[in-house]
Every structure is written in C-alpha cells, then in structure tokens.
Write a protein that holds these residues in place. Structure first.
Motif, PDB file in Angstrom:
ATOM      1  N   GLU A 101     -29.556   6.317 -21.991  1.00 27.62           N
ATOM      2  CA  GLU A 101     -30.249   5.805 -23.165  1.00 27.62           C
ATOM      3  C   GLU A 101     -30.735   6.962 -24.037  1.00 27.62           C
ATOM      4  OE1 GLU A 101     -32.090   1.633 -21.440  1.00 27.62           O
ATOM      5  OE2 GLU A 101     -33.389   3.391 -21.611  1.00 27.62           O
ATOM      6  N   GLU A 122     -33.489  -0.178 -24.950  1.00 28.44           N
ATOM      7  CA  GLU A 122     -33.151  -1.422 -25.633  1.00 28.44           C
ATOM      8  C   GLU A 122     -34.388  -2.158 -26.130  1.00 28.44           C
ATOM      9  OE1 GLU A 122     -30.322  -2.602 -26.523  1.00 28.44           O
ATOM     10  OE2 GLU A 122     -29.051  -1.097 -25.577  1.00 28.44           O
ATOM     11  N   ASP A 157     -26.629   0.113 -32.777  1.00 31.11           N
ATOM     12  CA  ASP A 157     -26.695   1.051 -31.654  1.00 31.11           C
ATOM     13  C   ASP A 157     -27.140   2.444 -32.090  1.00 31.11           C
ATOM     14  OD1 ASP A 157     -25.849  -0.855 -29.855  1.00 31.11           O
ATOM     15  OD2 ASP A 157     -23.719  -0.379 -30.127  1.00 31.11           O
TER      16      ASP A 157
END
Length: 302
Positions: A101, A122, A157
């Motif tokens: 991430e 996220e 993203d």
C-alpha cells in the motif's frame, strides 16, 4: 574590508603595514579586532542565523552531528535516503513496502527527528497537512507551514496533492512549486515549509506473484555469479548493520570480474528484489538489507 557585526569601525586590511603591532591584549584606538573563533560575537551571530533560518542548525553530541528540525531544508537529504536512516528505520520501511500500500515517510520535529510512516490504505481518501493539531499530519514545529497548508486526496488508485492557495509559502514536489492538483509518483518528495515528505507506492499486489504465507514473492533462481555478487555486496555487514555496501570496484576485485560485469549483475538483482525504482544512491543499501533480512544471504556467507 571586513566588518564585525555591531562592533563599531571596520577592521581595515593592511592596517599592520602602516602601524606597529599593538601589544598583546590591547587594541588600536578607533579599531576593532576580528572576533575570535567561538567567541561571544560568533555565538551571537550563530544564534541570529538560527532564528532567521539562515543555516541548517545542527547540535553536536558525543557521537557527531545530531538531528535538528531545521535540517529538513530544501537542500537536505530526502526522507528516503538510506544513509540518513538507521537499520531499524530501513526495516520499518521494508515492512511497509511488503504490505503493497502507498505510504508517506517524514521525520518528526518533536521527537529528535524520529522517522514517521503514514499508511495511505484503502480506508484513507484524504489527508490534510498543516501546523494545526487538527490536521492528519500536524507539523507544529515548522513555523513556515500554514495552519492548513496542503491536502492529499485519493483519485481512483492514484494519490494527488493540492495547494489551492491554502498556504502562504507554497508547496513543492521535487523542488518544483505546484499550483492546483499534482499527481504523486513513487519516490516523489513533497516539501511544505522546511519539512520533506516522501511518497512511496510499492508495486501493486496483482502484478506480483503470490507470496508464501509470512514471506515475500519467491525469487527466480540465482546463478552462481549473481549469488557471489550479492554476497560480496553484503560483506561489509558481517560485523555491523551500520555499514555501507561494497562498491562495484571492491566486488570486482574480490570476484575477479570487470566493473561493467558487476554493474550488469546488480541491475538484474535490483529487478529480482524489486528495488529498481529507487534512486540510484539507495538501491544498493536496500538490496543488501533485503538480501540479509530475507535470508538469501546469511551471516555465515559473509
């Protein structure tokens, strides 16, 4: 002539050619002697420079220079610079990279420059940066940062940074002032005030082979020469983690290879270990650290 700040008449170069030297401990009338190194005048000047932010203020301790908040200047080392991080901090970054991430790396001005990582997972869609404690990244120690200075926002993203007139001094990405919204790429360094924040975006998880539980993606088989190059690179870490990887010339001398051959093998290894995207001066340290942590190279090999 050279003037002493706040010391009256200037010190005239060549004065001694026209007048006899004064006796020790006395000054020529109407003139001021240059300040002694480390004397009161120098100390006052240094205090003024620190107050004005005119130099990178660094205090010295028994082990050499110590970190100071003003060291996070535009010309200071990137938060990703391997030589500016402790082995524990490097391990912390590698662990964050393995999660796949995006995250930010910066140094805390309220904790003697301790490394701070902020995950951009996220569940995070917006991050505010400023001097106010209400911000997600509160930089209370940096007086050049506005109360609300800039904001990071996830778009799909990707992560972007915006400073739409929020700050007085502006925001910079890789030393270029931004206006409006700017897309962040892996390795970009964002500067607000005197504080630098580096953006890391490891490779997307769906582009890498599945890792064994608790491990990293399986490496392709190494040739005997590739493994020998990797061991030679790590050899300085035999007795301490506070070492610097071997140079290309040192590896070439140990293995009886040309420097060009060593470079070619290292480029392949950078790709195997996923560090090819890092700045050139960081790849070697990260490669050595990962090889040792993942057990590809053991202390016994060294």
């Amino acid at each position: 002539h050279r003037g002493g700040a706040g010391m009256g008449a200037p010190w005239v170069v060549g004065y001694e050619h026209d007048h006899p030297a004064p006796r020790r401990g006395r000054r020529p009338l109407g003139h001021s002697c240059p300040p002694q190194v480390g004397g009161a005048h120098t100390q006052v000047r240094r205090r003024r420079e620190r107050a004005d932010g005119g130099e990178r203020a660094r205090a010295c301790g028994p082990d050499g220079p110590m970190w100071h908040p003003q060291a996070m200047s535009a010309d200071g080392p990137s938060p990703l610079a391997a030589h500016a991080a402790t082995p524990a901090e490097l391990r912390e970054r590698i662990d964050a990279e393995r999660k796949g991430e995006p995250f930010l790396v910066f140094r805390d001005g309220d904790s003697d420059g301790a490394q701070r990582l902020l995950a951009l997972g996220e569940g995070t869609s917006r991050v505010t940066i400023g001097r106010s404690p209400a911000n997600d990244i509160a930089l209370g120690w940096d007086t050049e940062v506005s109360r609300l200075h800039a904001e990071l926002e996830r778009l799909g993203d990707e992560w972007t940074v915006a400073d739409d007139g929020l700050s007085r001094n502006g925001s910079f990405v890789n030393a270029q002032r931004i206006s409006g919204r700017h897309r962040l790429r892996d390795g970009d360094v964002l500067r607000v005030g005197r504080t630098q924040l580096a953006y890391r975006r490891p490779e997307a998880s769906d582009s890498s082979p599945t890792a064994a539980a608790g491990g990293r993606p399986e490496l392709p088989p190494l040739t005997a020469t590739q493994r020998a190059v990797l061991v030679a690179l790590c050899r300085p870490y035999k007795d301490t983690e506070l070492a610097t990887p071997a140079t290309n010339q040192q590896i070439a001398d140990e293995l009886f290879l040309s420097v060009d051959a060593v470079k070619a093998h290292l480029r392949t290894l950078f790709g195997f270990f996923g560090v090819e995207h890092l700045p050139q001066n960081q790849k070697r340290s990260y490669l050595a650290m990962r090889a040792l942590q993942d057990g590809v190279v053991s202390r016994r090999d060294l």
